[in-house]
Design a protein around this motif. Structure first.
Motif, mmCIF file in Angstrom:
data_model
loop_
_atom_site.group_PDB
_atom_site.id
_atom_site.type_symbol
_atom_site.label_atom_id
_atom_site.label_comp_id
_atom_site.label_asym_id
_atom_site.label_seq_id
_atom_site.Cartn_x
_atom_site.Cartn_y
_atom_site.Cartn_z
ATOM 1 N N UNK A 25 0.840 -1.197 0.000
ATOM 2 C CA UNK A 25 0.000 0.000 0.000
ATOM 3 C C UNK A 25 0.879 1.253 0.000
ATOM 4 N N UNK A 26 0.521 2.206 -0.868
ATOM 5 C CA UNK A 26 1.257 3.466 -0.980
ATOM 6 C C UNK A 26 0.286 4.638 -0.862
ATOM 7 N N UNK A 27 0.795 5.751 -0.349
ATOM 8 C CA UNK A 27 0.053 7.014 -0.335
ATOM 9 C C UNK A 27 0.715 7.941 -1.346
ATOM 10 N N UNK A 28 -0.038 8.397 -2.339
ATOM 11 C CA UNK A 28 0.506 9.299 -3.362
ATOM 12 C C UNK A 28 -0.284 10.593 -3.356
ATOM 13 N N UNK A 29 0.462 11.700 -3.248
ATOM 14 C CA UNK A 29 -0.143 13.027 -3.218
ATOM 15 C C UNK A 29 -0.076 13.647 -4.612
ATOM 16 N N UNK A 30 -1.245 13.881 -5.218
ATOM 17 C CA UNK A 30 -1.308 14.499 -6.545
ATOM 18 C C UNK A 30 -1.608 16.000 -6.446
ATOM 19 N N UNK A 31 -1.471 16.542 -5.226
ATOM 20 C CA UNK A 31 -1.826 17.937 -4.981
ATOM 21 C C UNK A 31 -0.685 18.902 -5.224
ATOM 22 N N UNK A 32 -0.432 19.744 -4.226
ATOM 23 C CA UNK A 32 0.458 20.888 -4.434
ATOM 24 C C UNK A 32 1.865 20.658 -3.891
ATOM 25 N N UNK A 33 2.814 21.339 -4.501
ATOM 26 C CA UNK A 33 4.217 21.280 -4.085
ATOM 27 C C UNK A 33 4.797 22.691 -4.142
ATOM 28 N N UNK A 34 5.801 22.961 -3.316
ATOM 29 C CA UNK A 34 6.437 24.275 -3.331
ATOM 30 C C UNK A 34 5.628 25.354 -2.652
ATOM 31 N N UNK A 35 4.605 24.974 -1.932
ATOM 32 C CA UNK A 35 3.716 25.928 -1.280
ATOM 33 C C UNK A 35 2.294 25.424 -1.312
ATOM 34 N N UNK A 36 1.438 26.045 -0.556
ATOM 35 C CA UNK A 36 0.032 25.641 -0.522
ATOM 36 C C UNK A 36 -0.695 26.174 -1.749
ATOM 37 N N UNK A 37 -1.969 25.801 -1.877
ATOM 38 C CA UNK A 37 -2.807 26.254 -2.986
ATOM 39 C C UNK A 37 -2.757 27.781 -3.088
ATOM 40 N N UNK A 38 -2.510 28.282 -4.283
ATOM 41 C CA UNK A 38 -2.415 29.723 -4.489
ATOM 42 C C UNK A 38 -0.988 30.232 -4.462
ATOM 43 N N UNK A 39 -0.080 29.417 -3.884
ATOM 44 C CA UNK A 39 1.338 29.810 -3.814
ATOM 45 C C UNK A 39 2.187 28.804 -4.597
ATOM 46 N N UNK A 40 2.030 27.534 -4.261
ATOM 47 C CA UNK A 40 2.768 26.485 -4.954
ATOM 48 C C UNK A 40 2.105 26.107 -6.263
ATOM 49 N N UNK A 41 2.509 24.971 -6.809
ATOM 50 C CA UNK A 41 1.948 24.490 -8.074
ATOM 51 C C UNK A 41 1.551 23.028 -7.933
ATOM 52 N N UNK A 42 0.651 22.589 -8.800
ATOM 53 C CA UNK A 42 0.216 21.192 -8.784
ATOM 54 C C UNK A 42 1.388 20.302 -9.202
ATOM 55 N N UNK A 43 1.565 19.197 -8.530
ATOM 56 C CA UNK A 43 2.627 18.251 -8.878
ATOM 57 C C UNK A 43 2.433 17.788 -10.319
ATOM 58 N N UNK A 44 3.500 17.787 -11.087
ATOM 59 C CA UNK A 44 3.399 17.433 -12.499
ATOM 60 C C UNK A 44 2.882 16.011 -12.672
ATOM 61 N N UNK A 45 1.972 15.846 -13.625
ATOM 62 C CA UNK A 45 1.405 14.526 -13.889
ATOM 63 C C UNK A 45 2.489 13.540 -14.283
ATOM 64 N N UNK A 46 3.502 14.002 -15.013
ATOM 65 C CA UNK A 46 4.590 13.106 -15.425
ATOM 66 C C UNK A 46 5.341 12.570 -14.211
#
Length: 528
Positions: A421-442
């Motif tokens: 079992x793994x936990x994968x975060x497809x959300x934000x990196x480099x900061x929270x929503x509005x500051x960071x960016x969405x983790x690249x799909x690649x």
């Protein structure tokens, strides 16, 4: 109203000349166009809009409290109760409403690809495009099966029938009522087709555990060696996108069940979010939207009829419904063996959860019960920015029984079949929503690949100070600094603050699970 009267009312409706039974895809499309319910795009897909209801309306969903449900349903804010008398009055009103329509459409089919466990269903629609949606989303019978088809559950959908809360006992003009005694789902006042799909999932979540089968809000695919992967996650976390993999066969994108024989799809189609959809990033989904598919609330160019998937004028919850066979490498029938790998997906808007981490069994149970993500805009009415939310088993809105029921079954199966079992975060990196960016799909695809291929079993890991998760220090195709959330933030103090706030939310949410072991309760974030 007794069951005999209920059945006679329904039989009377179904025998009328205005009722269209099991029309073909082509004839349904013709009806949609003739009745001005929708238009065709350049690929031949039907495009329809749903008015003000562009997502599910959870406050308008009720389960009828009766002799069947009273002692079994986990009543509360999710599973709101409603009196049987309210259901019966609305049932009669809706049937009367449909009798007066020029056309009513009926689909007979199944929920559940495994013949041993499938549920015969009937979907009755006021709109032709809703019936087309049902025909594409559920499992179609063969001609021979149709002759002997006896529905065990019926969905009745009448969007133009508006309830009066002061008279009808609902919360608004819209209502989704589930009666386990009468085996009926009654939908009115909303044109959002997703209510039809999710109501069937809700009843399967009630019925299957009684047969020792685990229903799951997850997508699934199969590798070349027959290895099976499940992807759990709420809407917008990437279930459909990540399971549609050109190197693996798709079993299904949203709803499955795990029996003693393996897994099977509950549905016969996919219901993909198509916000920002492009052929470059998601070719399988893009190419699946062809004749017979249904697009919901997508804006298109009126002259060229080409959809603009980047346009969010109507909603961010734009959707595409299509049958599994529109995906070239889908499995038919949509059944597979026992899962080798389970991936929990979360779209963390705080930007502090690791992009990937491997979970112990106790951590897996903790995060399954927690079901954390950031609720994304458009999936439900009134949500305009991501909100931290905890949805037990990654599907609380669709669970009539206690979450502990499903969690116990999952834990037993992880043990029995030695599933990673793994936990994968497809959300934000480099900061929270509005500051960071969405983790690249690649990057996410590279991490999923590493998990499925067993590469995570031999890599060096580090333990996250706040969440206690094992993070790999290297994954092929992903910059090393991306793997450690703290390293992507410029403002380290801001990171610490966000991470600790999220950890506290985890702990606060988990307090309601009072009957789990100490090992599971302590498997959450290290920070208290």
């Amino acid at each position: 109203m007794n069951s005999v009267l209920k059945a006679s009312l329904l039989e009377e409706l179904l025998s009328q000349k205005n009722v269209n039974h099991n029309l073909s895809i082509a004839r349904l499309v013709e009806k949609v166009l003739a009745k001005n319910e929708g238009v065709l795009t350049d690929t031949g897909a039907v495009l329809a809009t749903t008015g003000k209801y562009t997502g599910r309306s959870p406050q308008d969903k009720f389960i009828v409290m009766d002799s069947v449900s009273e002692g079994k349903v986990d009543w509360g804010n999710v599973n709101q109760s409603i009196d049987e008398e309210v259901f019966e009055r609305l049932y009669t009103k809706v049937i009367t409403h449909l009798k007066k329509k020029d056309d009513v459409f009926v689909f007979n089919g199944f929920a559940g690809a495994d013949h041993t466990y499938r549920l015969p269903i009937q979907v009755i629609n006021e709109f032709a495009w809703h019936n087309l949606f049902a025909k594409q989303l559920f499992i179609r019978p063969t001609e021979e099966e149709l002759v002997s088809h006896e529905p065990e559950f019926t969905v009745i959908s009448a969007p133009t029938f508006k309830a009066d809360p002061t008279i009808d006992g609902t919360n608004s003009e819209a209502f989704i009522l589930i009666s386990f005694k009468h085996n009926v789902i009654l939908i009115g006042g909303t044109e959002y087709a997703g209510e039809i799909k999710k109501s069937i999932f809700s009843i399967m979540n009630f019925l299957l555990p009684e047969r020792n089968i685990l229903p799951m809000h997850c997508s699934a695919n199969v590798g070349k060696e027959g290895d099976v992967a499940l992807f759990f996650g709420l809407s917008g976390t990437g279930k459909t996108t990540l399971s549609a993999d050109p190197y693996r066969q798709l079993v299904g994108d949203d709803e499955h069940a795990w029996s003693s024989s393996g897994i099977f799809n509950i549905e016969g189609g996919c219901y993909a979010k198509c916000i920002n959809l492009s052929e470059d990033k998601e070719p399988q989904i893009f190419q699946a939207i062809k004749f017979g598919s249904v697009l919901e609330n997508v804006v298109m160019n009126e002259e060229t009829r080409i959809p603009n998937y980047d346009n969010t004028t109507l909603t961010e919850n734009t959707r595409a419904a299509y049958p599994l066979d529109h995906i070239d490498n889908s499995v038919s029938p949509s059944i597979a063996g026992h899962p080798n790998t389970i991936i929990f997906l979360t779209a963390d808007a705080s930007g502090t959860l690791p992009p990937i981490s491997k979970l112990s069994k106790e951590q897996a149970m903790y995060h399954f019960l927690s079901g954390y993500t950031s609720k994304l805009a458009g999936t439900e009415r009134g949500v305009t920015e991501p909100e931290a939310t905890f949805s037990a088993c990654f599907g609380a809105p669709f669970l009539p029984l206690s979450p502990a029921t499903y969690a116990k079954m999952l834990g037993e199966k992880i043990d029995q079949y030695n599933t990673n079992v793994f936990l994968i975060n497809t959300g934000w990196t480099g900061g929270s929503y509005g500051i960071g960016s969405r983790i690249k799909l690649s990057y996410t695809r590279a991490m999923v690949h590493a998990a499925l291929e067993g590469e995570m079993n031999h890599v060096e890991t580090t333990t996250d100070d706040v969440f206690g998760l094992l993070i790999p220090t290297h994954v092929a195709g992903v910059p090393d600094e991306v793997l450690i959330p703290k390293n992507t933030w410029i403002d380290q103090l801001a990171y610490e603050k966000q991470a600790k706030e999220l950890a506290l939310k985890f702990h606060e949410n988990f307090k309601k699970f009072t009957n789990v072991s100490t090992e599971i309760a302590q498997a959450g974030p290290a920070y208290h």
